[in-house]
Scaffold this motif. Structure first.
Motif, PDB file in Angstrom:
ATOM      1  N   ILE A  79       0.662  -1.109  -0.149  1.00  0.00           N
ATOM      2  CA  ILE A  79      -0.123   0.002  -0.195  1.00  0.00           C
ATOM      3  C   ILE A  79       0.824   1.136   0.092  1.00  0.00           C
ATOM      4  O   ILE A  79       0.545   2.157  -0.645  1.00  0.00           O
ATOM      5  CB  ILE A  79      -0.996  -0.151   1.225  1.00  0.00           C
ATOM      6  CG1 ILE A  79      -2.112  -1.130   1.132  1.00  0.00           C
ATOM      7  CG2 ILE A  79      -1.729   1.335   1.528  1.00  0.00           C
ATOM      8  CD1 ILE A  79      -2.784  -1.415   2.295  1.00  0.00           C
ATOM      9  N   TRP A  80       1.911   1.014   0.635  1.00  0.00           N
ATOM     10  CA  TRP A  80       2.970   2.352   0.668  1.00  0.00           C
ATOM     11  C   TRP A  80       3.456   2.496  -0.744  1.00  0.00           C
ATOM     12  O   TRP A  80       3.353   3.814  -1.152  1.00  0.00           O
ATOM     13  CB  TRP A  80       4.054   2.234   1.591  1.00  0.00           C
ATOM     14  CG  TRP A  80       5.315   3.205   1.457  1.00  0.00           C
ATOM     15  CD1 TRP A  80       5.282   4.286   2.037  1.00  0.00           C
ATOM     16  CD2 TRP A  80       6.212   2.956   0.734  1.00  0.00           C
ATOM     17  NE1 TRP A  80       6.390   5.014   1.838  1.00  0.00           N
ATOM     18  CE2 TRP A  80       7.114   3.963   1.040  1.00  0.00           C
ATOM     19  CE3 TRP A  80       6.766   2.177  -0.252  1.00  0.00           C
ATOM     20  CZ2 TRP A  80       8.373   4.273   0.251  1.00  0.00           C
ATOM     21  CZ3 TRP A  80       7.995   2.214  -0.680  1.00  0.00           C
ATOM     22  CH2 TRP A  80       8.512   3.312  -0.463  1.00  0.00           C
ATOM     23  N   TRP A  81       3.709   1.666  -1.381  1.00  0.00           N
ATOM     24  CA  TRP A  81       4.081   1.419  -2.657  1.00  0.00           C
ATOM     25  C   TRP A  81       3.257   2.172  -3.784  1.00  0.00           C
ATOM     26  O   TRP A  81       3.483   3.207  -4.677  1.00  0.00           O
ATOM     27  CB  TRP A  81       4.575   0.207  -3.277  1.00  0.00           C
ATOM     28  CG  TRP A  81       5.201   0.134  -4.663  1.00  0.00           C
ATOM     29  CD1 TRP A  81       6.404   0.772  -5.126  1.00  0.00           C
ATOM     30  CD2 TRP A  81       4.251   0.006  -5.639  1.00  0.00           C
ATOM     31  NE1 TRP A  81       6.374   0.568  -6.766  1.00  0.00           N
ATOM     32  CE2 TRP A  81       5.116   0.035  -6.825  1.00  0.00           C
ATOM     33  CE3 TRP A  81       3.168  -0.691  -6.069  1.00  0.00           C
ATOM     34  CZ2 TRP A  81       4.715  -0.198  -8.329  1.00  0.00           C
ATOM     35  CZ3 TRP A  81       2.715  -1.013  -7.183  1.00  0.00           C
ATOM     36  CH2 TRP A  81       3.435  -0.665  -8.259  1.00  0.00           C
ATOM     37  N   ILE A  82       2.009   1.764  -3.571  1.00  0.00           N
ATOM     38  CA  ILE A  82       0.876   1.999  -4.490  1.00  0.00           C
ATOM     39  C   ILE A  82       0.667   3.684  -4.070  1.00  0.00           C
ATOM     40  O   ILE A  82       0.415   4.403  -5.279  1.00  0.00           O
ATOM     41  CB  ILE A  82      -0.369   1.603  -3.939  1.00  0.00           C
ATOM     42  CG1 ILE A  82      -0.337  -0.176  -4.435  1.00  0.00           C
ATOM     43  CG2 ILE A  82      -1.723   2.228  -4.539  1.00  0.00           C
ATOM     44  CD1 ILE A  82      -1.631  -0.595  -4.079  1.00  0.00           C
ATOM     45  N   PHE A  83       0.598   4.147  -3.088  1.00  0.00           N
ATOM     46  CA  PHE A  83       0.598   5.395  -2.880  1.00  0.00           C
ATOM     47  C   PHE A  83       1.664   6.362  -3.190  1.00  0.00           C
ATOM     48  O   PHE A  83       1.638   7.496  -3.553  1.00  0.00           O
ATOM     49  CB  PHE A  83       0.042   5.955  -1.331  1.00  0.00           C
ATOM     50  CG  PHE A  83      -1.326   5.688  -1.143  1.00  0.00           C
ATOM     51  CD1 PHE A  83      -2.303   6.524  -1.593  1.00  0.00           C
ATOM     52  CD2 PHE A  83      -1.788   4.578  -0.402  1.00  0.00           C
ATOM     53  CE1 PHE A  83      -3.711   6.343  -1.359  1.00  0.00           C
ATOM     54  CE2 PHE A  83      -3.114   4.397  -0.051  1.00  0.00           C
ATOM     55  CZ  PHE A  83      -3.966   5.093  -0.700  1.00  0.00           C
ATOM     56  N   ARG A  84       2.895   5.837  -3.017  1.00  0.00           N
ATOM     57  CA  ARG A  84       4.191   6.589  -3.339  1.00  0.00           C
ATOM     58  C   ARG A  84       4.415   6.691  -4.973  1.00  0.00           C
ATOM     59  O   ARG A  84       4.734   7.618  -5.481  1.00  0.00           O
ATOM     60  CB  ARG A  84       5.205   5.723  -2.910  1.00  0.00           C
ATOM     61  CG  ARG A  84       6.741   6.216  -3.077  1.00  0.00           C
ATOM     62  CD  ARG A  84       6.958   7.256  -2.256  1.00  0.00           C
ATOM     63  NE  ARG A  84       8.316   7.801  -2.379  1.00  0.00           N
ATOM     64  CZ  ARG A  84       8.536   8.576  -3.365  1.00  0.00           C
ATOM     65  NH1 ARG A  84       7.881   9.108  -4.306  1.00  0.00           N
ATOM     66  NH2 ARG A  84      10.047   8.980  -3.398  1.00  0.00           N
ATOM     67  N   THR A  85       3.780   5.722  -5.775  1.00  0.00           N
ATOM     68  CA  THR A  85       3.849   5.669  -7.268  1.00  0.00           C
ATOM     69  C   THR A  85       2.475   6.106  -7.735  1.00  0.00           C
ATOM     70  O   THR A  85       2.620   6.551  -9.033  1.00  0.00           O
ATOM     71  CB  THR A  85       4.228   4.424  -7.822  1.00  0.00           C
ATOM     72  OG1 THR A  85       3.169   3.307  -7.432  1.00  0.00           O
ATOM     73  CG2 THR A  85       5.512   3.903  -7.092  1.00  0.00           C
ATOM     74  N   GLY A  86       1.485   6.095  -7.109  1.00  0.00           N
ATOM     75  CA  GLY A  86      -0.007   6.680  -7.681  1.00  0.00           C
ATOM     76  C   GLY A  86      -0.496   5.557  -8.595  1.00  0.00           C
ATOM     77  O   GLY A  86      -1.189   5.668  -9.339  1.00  0.00           O
ATOM     78  N   TYR A  87      -0.061   4.144  -8.402  1.00  0.00           N
ATOM     79  CA  TYR A  87      -0.421   3.008  -9.160  1.00  0.00           C
ATOM     80  C   TYR A  87      -1.940   2.936  -9.178  1.00  0.00           C
ATOM     81  O   TYR A  87      -2.654   2.748  -8.109  1.00  0.00           O
ATOM     82  CB  TYR A  87       0.085   1.672  -8.931  1.00  0.00           C
ATOM     83  CG  TYR A  87      -0.317   0.572  -9.073  1.00  0.00           C
ATOM     84  CD1 TYR A  87       0.338   0.258 -10.620  1.00  0.00           C
ATOM     85  CD2 TYR A  87      -1.042  -0.167  -8.543  1.00  0.00           C
ATOM     86  CE1 TYR A  87      -0.156  -0.988 -11.249  1.00  0.00           C
ATOM     87  CE2 TYR A  87      -1.645  -1.525  -9.293  1.00  0.00           C
ATOM     88  CZ  TYR A  87      -1.342  -1.588 -10.587  1.00  0.00           C
ATOM     89  OH  TYR A  87      -1.645  -3.060 -11.173  1.00  0.00           O
ATOM     90  N   ARG A  88      -2.599   2.912 -10.284  1.00  0.00           N
ATOM     91  CA  ARG A  88      -4.016   3.253 -10.637  1.00  0.00           C
ATOM     92  C   ARG A  88      -4.793   3.871  -9.579  1.00  0.00           C
ATOM     93  O   ARG A  88      -6.081   3.818  -9.704  1.00  0.00           O
ATOM     94  CB  ARG A  88      -4.520   1.470 -10.040  1.00  0.00           C
ATOM     95  CG  ARG A  88      -4.030   0.388 -11.003  1.00  0.00           C
ATOM     96  CD  ARG A  88      -4.731   0.073 -12.257  1.00  0.00           C
ATOM     97  NE  ARG A  88      -4.291  -0.769 -13.057  1.00  0.00           N
ATOM     98  CZ  ARG A  88      -4.610  -1.976 -13.295  1.00  0.00           C
ATOM     99  NH1 ARG A  88      -5.741  -2.280 -12.691  1.00  0.00           N
ATOM    100  NH2 ARG A  88      -3.885  -2.886 -14.060  1.00  0.00           N
TER     101      ARG A  88
END
Length: 253
Positions: free
Chosen positions: A241-250
């Motif tokens: 989840i940290w990576w998702i918000f860090r990269t803006g994935y989807r």
């Protein structure tokens, strides 16, 4: 920390539960009650005891975990997917609220629903079979950890999914089979050695084993291992989840 924003997301998600009470609470409880009737009565009449516990009583922790796992994923995945589907996710992302607070609001609500459902099913089970919880604190610990962990997992699925089909794909094709094969209705010690080794690769085995130990002090694997596996999966979900918000994935495309 923006407590008002967290509270707004949390209460909005909880309000959706009360608006769909039949689907959110009543339906899972009725479905689980049918499991008690079918497995407890039909199969339980042929299997007297499992590790010194009557079969109807033995399957209670597994059935609770089955409901908590599936409902945690469903609640969290739909909770974050629907704002994506309607486009309101951009209002949330642009609001003065951190990513941690967004996750806390959505995951907290999903986990709360699952915990409430698990406790209702536990009370319902007491109407069918005699129950005695040896370690109530550990039981609540495993229940809360499982609800939070799989709510985080459902949150990841809700962000990953770009359609309602994908929203249901992983829970139906992966999580549900793993739960049924994870010792919900049997002890993996009853399996042949080869299949027992294969079963130990199933992460759900550790969740159900630890939860069952808190009831009857019987477990397929060590309680410390069960707790360690649960915490490890929780940390993996947090990193994703940290990576998702860090990269803006989807989220930002």
């Amino acid at each position: 920390m923006n407590h008002r924003a967290i509270r707004a997301i949390y209460l909005f998600e909880m309000a959706r539960t009360w608006r769909t009470l039949l689907q959110s609470i009543v339906s899972p409880v009725v479905s689980t009650s049918l499991y008690f009737v079918v497995f407890g009565a039909a199969i339980g009449s042929r299997i007297s005891q499992v590790e010194g516990v009557s079969y109807g009583t033995f399957i209670v922790p597994g059935l609770i975990m089955l409901s908590v796992l599936t409902q945690s994923i469903a609640n969290a995945s739909f909770g974050i997917y629907f704002p994506k589907f309607t486009g309101t996710i951009y209002e949330i992302l642009s609001a003065p609220i951190s990513y941690f607070e967004i996750v806390l609001g959505y995951v907290g609500a999903a986990a709360t629903k699952s915990i409430i459902l698990g406790l209702i099913i536990l009370a319902t089970a007491g109407l069918f079979v005699p129950l005695h919880i040896q370690h109530p604190v550990w039981m609540l610990t495993f229940l809360v950890l499982t609800a939070v962990t799989f709510s985080l997992f459902g949150f990841i699925i809700g962000i990953w999914a770009d359609g309602f089909e994908k929203l249901q794909m992983i829970p139906m094709l992966v999580v549900t089979p793993l739960t049924f094969l994870g010792g919900s209705f049997y002890s993996i010690d009853m399996l042949p050695p080869t299949w027992r080794t294969v079963a130990l690769l199933n992460p759900v085995v550790y969740l159900i084993s630890g939860f069952r130990w808190s009831f009857y002090e019987i477990a397929d694997v060590s309680v410390s291992v069960s707790m360690g596996m649960t915490v490890a999966f929780l940390l993996v979900c947090l990193v994703v989840i940290w990576w998702i918000f860090r990269t803006g994935y989807r989220l930002k495309n």
